[in-house]
Design a protein around this motif. Structure first.
Motif, PDB file in Angstrom:
ATOM      1  N   MET B   1       0.791  -1.075   0.080  1.00  0.00           N
ATOM      2  CA  MET B   1      -0.087  -0.185  -0.098  1.00  0.00           C
ATOM      3  C   MET B   1       0.871   1.292   0.006  1.00  0.00           C
ATOM      4  O   MET B   1       1.827   1.588   0.570  1.00  0.00           O
ATOM      5  N   LEU B   2       0.566   2.197  -0.867  1.00  0.00           N
ATOM      6  CA  LEU B   2       1.306   3.496  -0.848  1.00  0.00           C
ATOM      7  C   LEU B   2       1.391   4.281   0.742  1.00  0.00           C
ATOM      8  O   LEU B   2       0.362   4.121   1.244  1.00  0.00           O
ATOM      9  N   GLU B   3       2.505   4.813   0.982  1.00  0.00           N
ATOM     10  CA  GLU B   3       2.570   5.413   1.949  1.00  0.00           C
ATOM     11  C   GLU B   3       2.707   7.086   2.107  1.00  0.00           C
ATOM     12  O   GLU B   3       2.963   7.416   0.711  1.00  0.00           O
ATOM     13  N   ALA B   4       2.589   7.730   2.972  1.00  0.00           N
ATOM     14  CA  ALA B   4       2.725   9.091   3.155  1.00  0.00           C
ATOM     15  C   ALA B   4       4.022   9.269   2.510  1.00  0.00           C
ATOM     16  O   ALA B   4       4.967   8.871   2.822  1.00  0.00           O
ATOM     17  N   GLY B   5       3.928  10.450   1.472  1.00  0.00           N
ATOM     18  CA  GLY B   5       5.336  10.844   1.085  1.00  0.00           C
ATOM     19  C   GLY B   5       5.400  10.512  -0.463  1.00  0.00           C
ATOM     20  O   GLY B   5       6.254  11.036  -1.191  1.00  0.00           O
ATOM     21  N   ALA B   6       4.673   9.353  -0.771  1.00  0.00           N
ATOM     22  CA  ALA B   6       4.599   9.012  -2.297  1.00  0.00           C
ATOM     23  C   ALA B   6       3.767   9.912  -3.157  1.00  0.00           C
ATOM     24  O   ALA B   6       3.013  10.933  -2.555  1.00  0.00           O
ATOM     25  N   LYS B   7       4.104   9.946  -4.428  1.00  0.00           N
ATOM     26  CA  LYS B   7       3.286  10.814  -5.327  1.00  0.00           C
ATOM     27  C   LYS B   7       2.122  10.100  -5.753  1.00  0.00           C
ATOM     28  O   LYS B   7       2.162   8.802  -5.664  1.00  0.00           O
ATOM     29  N   VAL B   8       0.938  10.710  -6.352  1.00  0.00           N
ATOM     30  CA  VAL B   8      -0.272  10.083  -6.589  1.00  0.00           C
ATOM     31  C   VAL B   8      -0.003   9.538  -8.155  1.00  0.00           C
ATOM     32  O   VAL B   8       0.657  10.093  -8.722  1.00  0.00           O
ATOM     33  N   PRO B   9      -0.336   8.243  -8.237  1.00  0.00           N
ATOM     34  CA  PRO B   9      -0.037   7.630  -9.235  1.00  0.00           C
ATOM     35  C   PRO B   9      -1.036   8.202 -10.510  1.00  0.00           C
ATOM     36  O   PRO B   9      -1.912   8.889 -10.175  1.00  0.00           O
ATOM     37  N   ASP B  10      -0.363   8.212 -11.691  1.00  0.00           N
ATOM     38  CA  ASP B  10      -1.005   8.622 -12.768  1.00  0.00           C
ATOM     39  C   ASP B  10      -2.198   7.645 -13.233  1.00  0.00           C
ATOM     40  O   ASP B  10      -1.730   7.118 -14.414  1.00  0.00           O
ATOM     41  N   PRO B 126      -2.117  19.465  -2.564  1.00  0.00           N
ATOM     42  CA  PRO B 126      -2.500  20.059  -3.894  1.00  0.00           C
ATOM     43  C   PRO B 126      -1.107  19.788  -4.976  1.00  0.00           C
ATOM     44  O   PRO B 126      -1.474  19.738  -5.892  1.00  0.00           O
ATOM     45  N   ASP B 127       0.000  19.536  -4.289  1.00  0.00           N
ATOM     46  CA  ASP B 127       0.874  19.323  -5.222  1.00  0.00           C
ATOM     47  C   ASP B 127       1.073  17.883  -5.444  1.00  0.00           C
ATOM     48  O   ASP B 127       2.148  17.379  -6.270  1.00  0.00           O
ATOM     49  N   GLY B 128       0.149  16.986  -5.119  1.00  0.00           N
ATOM     50  CA  GLY B 128       0.142  15.817  -5.843  1.00  0.00           C
ATOM     51  C   GLY B 128       1.055  14.605  -4.783  1.00  0.00           C
ATOM     52  O   GLY B 128       1.106  13.452  -5.146  1.00  0.00           O
ATOM     53  N   LYS B 132      -1.360  11.618   4.067  1.00  0.00           N
ATOM     54  CA  LYS B 132      -1.904  10.687   5.054  1.00  0.00           C
ATOM     55  C   LYS B 132      -2.630   9.590   4.631  1.00  0.00           C
ATOM     56  O   LYS B 132      -3.330   9.727   3.569  1.00  0.00           O
ATOM     57  N   VAL B 133      -2.558   8.353   5.213  1.00  0.00           N
ATOM     58  CA  VAL B 133      -3.012   7.138   4.765  1.00  0.00           C
ATOM     59  C   VAL B 133      -3.809   6.669   5.827  1.00  0.00           C
ATOM     60  O   VAL B 133      -3.281   6.451   7.034  1.00  0.00           O
TER      61      VAL B 133
END
Lengths: 182, 153
Positions: B1-10, B126-128, B132-133
């Motif tokens: 699972m993606l964690e805080a700090g990762a970029k939102v996937p495209d 806002p920067d993608g 928080k998860v």
């Protein structure tokens, strides 16, 4: 390793409302809301399971009153009030059999019917004497991460299918045969 | 699972009205992405209704809400109509979004293997960036908890 299963966070203990033998091979824990229509649908299913599995099944009920149900909290408190006189299950059944009549006046009437003191219940509801007990049960459900009501745990693992008789009895049969969820 | 700090996937999918929605299309605003196992499960669940009821407050905090499950557009449409859900519900039938976020769980229960979605929520800045998860979501109070986190950003 995360097997994706949701497990019961609070084990069955002496404070629980239990029906059936403590050494039954299968325990069904329900988190329910007396005003939730899906819990109402599941109520006769659980009754039928109890009849059919007898001593092989232990039933536990914990309250999980949802905010969206205006009467659920008072109904749960009334059930705890009845529990003090060892009448929890009678009140539990009465509430599920009268899901659409859970006003305070109805609750007092049910207490009277179960030979409990309606005046004492009125005071308990007004002063929320049993709110902390209900809240503790609810927090346990939150801790487990239940997705809604009713939530059934079979031997500590959340049952994720629709709570029909066929689905639940299929899972119970599997547990009786294999001893575990896998 | 993606964690805080990762970029939102495209990634993206069609919403209940058939509009293509991509998660990076929300950049410039805060975004709440919540994953749920199935549209309209038989039971009383408050999660989607809570997001609906709090939508104005999320909007006031410059946050958009998107729900995701692997249901079809038709199922999402029915679900949205039934409960008056006023934000996009993405029909991730290809599982592209779920896979990218790592919310798919394989379950082995009662002799049957199945694939499901772990109920979870992600807050994206806002920067993608995922900031928080909530990896496992319970039924009540979740919407408010997410709103508080949104407001604190």
């Amino acid at each position: 390793m995360d097997d994706g299963l949701i497990r019961l966070a609070v084990p069955v203990g002496p404070d629980d409302h239990v029906r059936g033998p403590h050494d039954a091979p299968v325990t069904l824990v329900e988190y329910g809301d007396f005003e939730c229509p899906y819990c109402g649908l599941a109520y006769p299913v659980v009754k039928q399971l109890e009849r059919d599995y007898g001593d092989r099944l232990r039933i536990v009920f914990r309250s999980f009153p949802l905010e969206q149900h205006a009467h659920a909290e008072a109904a749960s408190e009334a059930a705890e009030f009845a529990a003090d006189a060892d009448r929890f299950w009678e009140m539990h059944d009465t509430l599920f059999e009268h899901q659409r009549a859970l006003d305070v006046s109805n609750l007092l009437e049910y207490a009277r019917h179960l030979k409990l003191d309606p005046e004492a219940l009125a005071v308990a509801l007004r002063e929320h004497t049993y709110a902390a007990i209900v809240e503790e049960q609810k927090e346990g459900g939150d801790e487990s991460g239940i997705p809604g009501t009713p939530a059934f745990f079979l031997n500590d693992v959340l049952f994720e299918d629709e709570a029909s008789y066929e689905n639940l009895s299929g899972a119970i049969d599997y547990l009786l045969k294999h001893g575990s969820v896998r | 699972m993606l964690e805080a700090g990762a970029k939102v996937p495209d990634v993206g999918a069609s919403d209940q009205d058939g509009n293509r929605v991509t998660l990076r299309g929300f950049q410039g605003h805060k975004l709440v992405v919540y994953f749920y196992p199935k549209a309209d499960t038989p039971g009383c669940t408050a999660e989607s209704q809570t997001f609906r009821d709090l939508k104005d407050q999320f909007a006031a905090a410059d946050a958009e809400i998107v729900g995701v499950s692997r249901d079809t557009v038709e199922s999402q449409k029915k679900f949205a109509d039934k409960y008056g859900l006023n934000f996009p519900l993405l029909a991730d039938t290809s599982s592209a979004i779920c896979d990218a976020f790592g919310v798919i769980v394989e379950k082995n229960m009662y002799g049957k293997k199945s694939i499901g979605i772990q109920r979870s929520t992600f807050l994206i800045d806002p920067d993608g960036t995922i900031v928080k998860v909530w990896p496992r979501v319970s039924v009540e109070g979740h919407g408010k908890a997410v709103l508080e986190a949104v407001r604190s950003r």
